[in-house]
Each structure stands twice: as C-alpha cells, then as structure tokens.
Design a protein around this motif. Structure first.
Motif, PDB file in Angstrom:
ATOM      1  N   PRO A  94      -3.539  -7.291  -4.818  1.00  0.00           N
ATOM      2  CA  PRO A  94      -1.756  -7.091  -4.970  1.00  0.00           C
ATOM      3  C   PRO A  94      -1.430  -8.060  -5.500  1.00  0.00           C
ATOM      4  O   PRO A  94      -1.182  -8.747  -4.319  1.00  0.00           O
ATOM      5  CB  PRO A  94      -1.703  -5.357  -4.206  1.00  0.00           C
ATOM      6  CG  PRO A  94      -2.311  -6.475  -3.176  1.00  0.00           C
ATOM      7  CD  PRO A  94      -3.484  -6.993  -3.440  1.00  0.00           C
ATOM      8  N   PRO A  95      -0.313  -8.375  -5.634  1.00  0.00           N
ATOM      9  CA  PRO A  95       0.589  -8.525  -6.063  1.00  0.00           C
ATOM     10  C   PRO A  95       1.017  -9.544  -4.651  1.00  0.00           C
ATOM     11  O   PRO A  95       1.593  -7.951  -4.380  1.00  0.00           O
ATOM     12  CB  PRO A  95       2.257  -8.140  -6.967  1.00  0.00           C
ATOM     13  CG  PRO A  95       0.811  -7.063  -8.146  1.00  0.00           C
ATOM     14  CD  PRO A  95       0.454  -7.095  -6.930  1.00  0.00           C
ATOM     15  N   VAL A  96       1.629 -10.220  -4.255  1.00  0.00           N
ATOM     16  CA  VAL A  96       2.358 -10.926  -3.099  1.00  0.00           C
ATOM     17  C   VAL A  96       2.276 -10.777  -2.226  1.00  0.00           C
ATOM     18  O   VAL A  96       1.739 -11.634  -0.293  1.00  0.00           O
ATOM     19  CB  VAL A  96       3.666 -10.040  -2.956  1.00  0.00           C
ATOM     20  CG1 VAL A  96       4.724 -10.424  -1.815  1.00  0.00           C
ATOM     21  CG2 VAL A  96       4.474 -10.145  -4.016  1.00  0.00           C
ATOM     22  N   PHE A  97       1.476  -9.962  -1.801  1.00  0.00           N
ATOM     23  CA  PHE A  97       0.130  -9.337  -0.854  1.00  0.00           C
ATOM     24  C   PHE A  97      -1.289  -9.580  -0.543  1.00  0.00           C
ATOM     25  O   PHE A  97      -2.006  -9.801  -1.926  1.00  0.00           O
ATOM     26  CB  PHE A  97       0.453  -7.851  -0.591  1.00  0.00           C
ATOM     27  CG  PHE A  97       1.943  -7.383   0.678  1.00  0.00           C
ATOM     28  CD1 PHE A  97       1.553  -7.219   1.428  1.00  0.00           C
ATOM     29  CD2 PHE A  97       2.279  -6.667  -0.884  1.00  0.00           C
ATOM     30  CE1 PHE A  97       3.192  -6.941   2.128  1.00  0.00           C
ATOM     31  CE2 PHE A  97       3.164  -6.215  -0.719  1.00  0.00           C
ATOM     32  CZ  PHE A  97       3.957  -6.152   0.271  1.00  0.00           C
ATOM     33  N   SER A  98      -1.660 -10.383   0.457  1.00  0.00           N
ATOM     34  CA  SER A  98      -3.264 -10.542   0.595  1.00  0.00           C
ATOM     35  C   SER A  98      -4.439  -9.366   0.451  1.00  0.00           C
ATOM     36  O   SER A  98      -5.507  -9.938   0.590  1.00  0.00           O
ATOM     37  CB  SER A  98      -3.282 -11.738   1.980  1.00  0.00           C
ATOM     38  OG  SER A  98      -3.331 -11.207   2.846  1.00  0.00           O
ATOM     39  N   GLY A  99      -4.368  -8.838   1.282  1.00  0.00           N
ATOM     40  CA  GLY A  99      -4.558  -7.649   0.985  1.00  0.00           C
ATOM     41  C   GLY A  99      -4.057  -5.789   0.645  1.00  0.00           C
ATOM     42  O   GLY A  99      -2.559  -5.917   0.040  1.00  0.00           O
ATOM     43  N   TYR A 117      -0.292   3.091  -3.592  1.00  0.00           N
ATOM     44  CA  TYR A 117      -1.276   2.101  -2.837  1.00  0.00           C
ATOM     45  C   TYR A 117      -1.317   0.870  -3.341  1.00  0.00           C
ATOM     46  O   TYR A 117      -1.351   1.124  -5.099  1.00  0.00           O
ATOM     47  CB  TYR A 117      -1.930   2.770  -2.517  1.00  0.00           C
ATOM     48  CG  TYR A 117      -3.597   2.613  -2.251  1.00  0.00           C
ATOM     49  CD1 TYR A 117      -3.064   1.507  -1.249  1.00  0.00           C
ATOM     50  CD2 TYR A 117      -5.006   2.529  -2.437  1.00  0.00           C
ATOM     51  CE1 TYR A 117      -4.106   1.075  -0.316  1.00  0.00           C
ATOM     52  CE2 TYR A 117      -5.790   1.935  -1.602  1.00  0.00           C
ATOM     53  CZ  TYR A 117      -5.550   1.161  -0.483  1.00  0.00           C
ATOM     54  OH  TYR A 117      -6.521   0.659   0.660  1.00  0.00           O
ATOM     55  N   ALA A 118      -1.210  -0.067  -2.925  1.00  0.00           N
ATOM     56  CA  ALA A 118      -1.206  -1.581  -4.310  1.00  0.00           C
ATOM     57  C   ALA A 118      -2.405  -1.672  -3.826  1.00  0.00           C
ATOM     58  O   ALA A 118      -2.588  -2.407  -2.865  1.00  0.00           O
ATOM     59  CB  ALA A 118      -0.157  -2.013  -3.690  1.00  0.00           C
ATOM     60  N   THR A 119      -3.107  -2.425  -4.904  1.00  0.00           N
ATOM     61  CA  THR A 119      -4.171  -2.813  -4.269  1.00  0.00           C
ATOM     62  C   THR A 119      -4.954  -4.303  -4.916  1.00  0.00           C
ATOM     63  O   THR A 119      -5.360  -4.971  -5.021  1.00  0.00           O
ATOM     64  CB  THR A 119      -5.682  -1.856  -4.224  1.00  0.00           C
ATOM     65  OG1 THR A 119      -5.924  -1.159  -5.928  1.00  0.00           O
ATOM     66  CG2 THR A 119      -5.290  -0.490  -3.675  1.00  0.00           C
ATOM     67  N   GLY A 120      -3.883  -3.858  -5.969  1.00  0.00           N
ATOM     68  CA  GLY A 120      -4.768  -5.176  -7.370  1.00  0.00           C
ATOM     69  C   GLY A 120      -6.276  -4.698  -8.538  1.00  0.00           C
ATOM     70  O   GLY A 120      -6.486  -5.288  -8.979  1.00  0.00           O
ATOM     71  N   THR A 121      -6.321  -3.526  -8.375  1.00  0.00           N
ATOM     72  CA  THR A 121      -7.364  -2.670  -8.926  1.00  0.00           C
ATOM     73  C   THR A 121      -6.715  -1.165  -9.368  1.00  0.00           C
ATOM     74  O   THR A 121      -6.017  -1.107  -9.269  1.00  0.00           O
ATOM     75  CB  THR A 121      -8.789  -2.759  -7.676  1.00  0.00           C
ATOM     76  OG1 THR A 121      -8.218  -1.705  -7.563  1.00  0.00           O
ATOM     77  CG2 THR A 121      -8.707  -3.817  -6.929  1.00  0.00           C
ATOM     78  N   SER A 122      -8.018  -0.784 -10.174  1.00  0.00           N
ATOM     79  CA  SER A 122      -8.345   0.109  -9.908  1.00  0.00           C
ATOM     80  C   SER A 122      -7.229   1.822  -9.368  1.00  0.00           C
ATOM     81  O   SER A 122      -7.074   2.875 -10.124  1.00  0.00           O
ATOM     82  CB  SER A 122      -9.245   0.919 -11.513  1.00  0.00           C
ATOM     83  OG  SER A 122      -9.988   1.171 -10.375  1.00  0.00           O
ATOM     84  N   GLU A 123      -7.242   1.281  -8.283  1.00  0.00           N
ATOM     85  CA  GLU A 123      -7.232   2.683  -7.084  1.00  0.00           C
ATOM     86  C   GLU A 123      -5.372   2.269  -6.845  1.00  0.00           C
ATOM     87  O   GLU A 123      -4.999   3.188  -6.460  1.00  0.00           O
ATOM     88  CB  GLU A 123      -8.240   1.733  -5.553  1.00  0.00           C
ATOM     89  CG  GLU A 123      -8.937   2.402  -5.686  1.00  0.00           C
ATOM     90  CD  GLU A 123     -10.654   1.797  -5.965  1.00  0.00           C
ATOM     91  OE1 GLU A 123      -9.656   0.632  -6.832  1.00  0.00           O
ATOM     92  OE2 GLU A 123     -10.921   2.020  -6.741  1.00  0.00           O
TER      93      GLU A 123
END
Length: 353
Positions: A94-99, A117-123
């Motif tokens: 996700p943006p800013v975070f590493s996980g 929930y922030a994941t950088g994916t469809s989740e």
C-alpha cells in the motif's frame, strides 16, 4: 519506517479559511482532562501499533493493530482479547507503508465492527467483523493505490465515509457494501507533494462530515446536503501539527485531536486550540481519540433534573509508538469534565469515537 515532517502550511479551500491561531490557555467553561492513566500496553517489538478505536457501551475498546493486521478488544481492566486477523496478502504494497495495514474502525449499533484494510491489492477496502469476532469478510473494494485511513458510519443514511490519505478524497460506500463512489474531493483533502498523508481522520457530526488533513495541519467540515451530496469544504481549524484522528466532546463542535507529535489538543469551535495531554501523561505517537459518557447507577430521570451537574465522560487515546524508540504502544484513558449540558458523547465510532 516513515517519519512525518513538521509542516507549516494551511489548506486552500473553496470556502474562506480561518486565520491561523496559536494555542491559547484553557478557559473555565470548556471541557478539561484529568487523571490520565495507561490502562493497557502493547508489544512494540512484535509490531503491535494501536491505530484506531471504537468503543463498546460497557467501556471496552475495540482497537486496530495496524502492522499485525489484528483487531483486539481491551476491557476496562486492560485485558486483551483477539477478535479477528485480516488475511495475509502476498506482495502487499500500500502507499507509504511497507506491508498491509488495518486502519480505521467503527462499531454499528448491533455490535458489528467494520475496518479499513490497505494492501495495494484488490483486498483494499472495508471489511466486516461480527460483534464477537471471527473471520473478517470484505464488503467493499477501494482502489489498490488508495490508502483508506479514517472510517465513519452514518447509520441513519446507511453509508460509510472513508478518508483516503493517498488519493486525497472522501469515499462513500453503502452500509450493505458494494461500490465506492467519490463523495468529496479538492485541494483541502489532498496531501502535499512533499508529505505523506492528506485526509486522515473522519467523523460524522451535526449534519456534516469532518475530516483532518495531516500534511496541511487542518480540521475540515463538509456539510451533508439534503440530497446527500457534499457541500462546500470549510476549514474549521489550522496549525494542528501532525493531526491524525479526533473525537467530539459532545453535541457542540469542541474536538479532542490526536497529534502524532505526542500531544492531544482541545480544539474549540472558534478554531483555537490548547494542549491537554503530552508525553509525560503516557502519549507515544497518539493516533486516535474516543469519548464515552460515564455509565453510572443514577436514575436517568434524576440526571435530567440536574441541569447544572458537571458531566463526567471518559476519553480513550491510542498511542501507536510509530516514531518513538524505545516505544510504548498503549491505550490511555482520562477523565473529561464539562460544566453544563454539552450533549452525550458517542463511543461507537460513528461520529464521536
């Protein structure tokens, strides 16, 4: 780990902004905080960073632990109970975070919990958790490149509002789940090009959606029109360095705001503010505030007769310890006193918690 810079800017909005006002001393007629105490500690070395909070009627606190993807319930004695773990996501970025990170949380009147929930994916999106915990279920997707941070619920209208710290917008999602639509947008909600977080904390209060902007150090108010459309963004307070989430002390527009630089500020309706808690009180990168009216055995009818009675509520503050080494992630409570009838606090996360 990222670190937020101290910034000295103000938002540009369609409505006229208030003049920047320096912190001033508290006045006798406004709420005061006393008796701060740490009721629960979390494991810093295990990555347990309490991010956001939604209260139960009995005073227990539902807390998101951002990096461990957990939601826990902390009772009044400080004991933890694991409610849910958000699913692990491969290649989460996700943006800013590493996980993957779990962020905002709200509680519906039936006890159901909802989290961002922030994941950088469809989740990436809003997930539902039963009143007693269990397996989380995704009910709405948000763009993978968004950073859903604060979460607010208006059960009367049947909608969620999501503060997107990366996209600088407020999303609106039906309570039953489904498609997210952009509800509010504009410079006032956006992050700075040199910063990290735009729109961050969010609450529904007195016919409006209130939003904090961390990079721009502002507290914003967005009226909800009769047709549900967002009105013109108004700047209600400026100079709130590293503001995260916030809560209202009652029915008026007085706010308690978590400032990541180890402070909680009381923000008056006129936009001025004063520091009411600091690191010696137990703060360590505070991220969220919730307010719960004290539950006692006095007959409600008798309480109604005592119009001049001093109200006593409990304030909860989550400290994430994002930036403190050694860290002390914790849950703190304090006594909130207020003379006169300022309205009841709402500890369910739907507007004041």
């Amino acid at each position: 780990m990222f670190r937020l810079p101290r910034l000295a800017t103000t938002a540009t909005v369609a409505a006229a902004a208030l003049t920047l006002l320096a912190p001033t001393a508290a006045t006798a007629a406004e709420p005061t905080l006393s008796d701060p105490r740490t009721v629960a500690h979390f494991n810093h070395s295990a990555g347990e960073s309490p991010e956001n909070i939604a209260l139960e009627p009995d005073g227990s606190a539902n807390v998101t632990l951002s990096f461990t993807r957990q939601v826990v319930r902390v009772d009044k004695h400080g004991s933890h109970r694991l409610l849910a773990v958000l699913p692990a996501v491969q290649n989460a970025r996700p943006p800013v975070f590493s996980g993957a990170v779990v962020m905002g949380i709200v509680r519906a009147k039936d006890g159901t919990l909802y989290v961002n929930y922030a994941t950088g994916t469809s989740e990436t999106g809003i997930w539902r958790i039963g009143p007693h915990g269990g397996t989380p279920v995704q009910i709405a997707q948000l763009p993978p490149d968004s950073l859903p941070n604060g979460l607010a619920l208006d059960e009367k209208l049947g909608v969620f509002y999501v503060a997107d710290s990366q996209g600088g917008v407020v999303w609106r999602v039906p309570l039953r789940g489904g498609t997210a639509t952009t509800w509010a947008a504009g410079t006032a909600l956006q992050r700075l090009s040199s910063g990290f977080f735009g729109a961050n904390g969010i609450k529904v209060h007195n016919g409006a959606v209130w939003v904090s902007n961390t990079d721009r150090q502002t507290l914003l108010r967005i009226p909800v029109r009769h047709d549900g459309i967002a009105g013109t963004i108004e700047t209600k307070a400026t100079g709130l360095a590293d503001i995260d989430d916030f809560a209202f002390t009652g029915q008026d527009d007085t706010v308690l705001a978590a400032l990541l630089g180890d402070e909680v500020a009381l923000v008056r309706p006129n936009g001025t503010h004063v520091t009411v808690l600091t690191s010696p009180d137990g703060l360590s990168s505070p991220t969220a505030v919730a307010v719960l009216e004290k539950q006692d055995d006095k007959d409600p009818k008798e309480k109604d007769k005592e119009k001049d009675k001093k109200e006593v509520k409990t304030v909860y503050v989550t400290s994430s310890s994002y930036f403190d080494v050694p860290g002390d992630p914790n849950l703190l409570t304090a006594r909130l006193d207020h003379d006169g009838d300022n309205g009841s606090g709402n500890g369910n996360g739907n507007g004041n918690g």
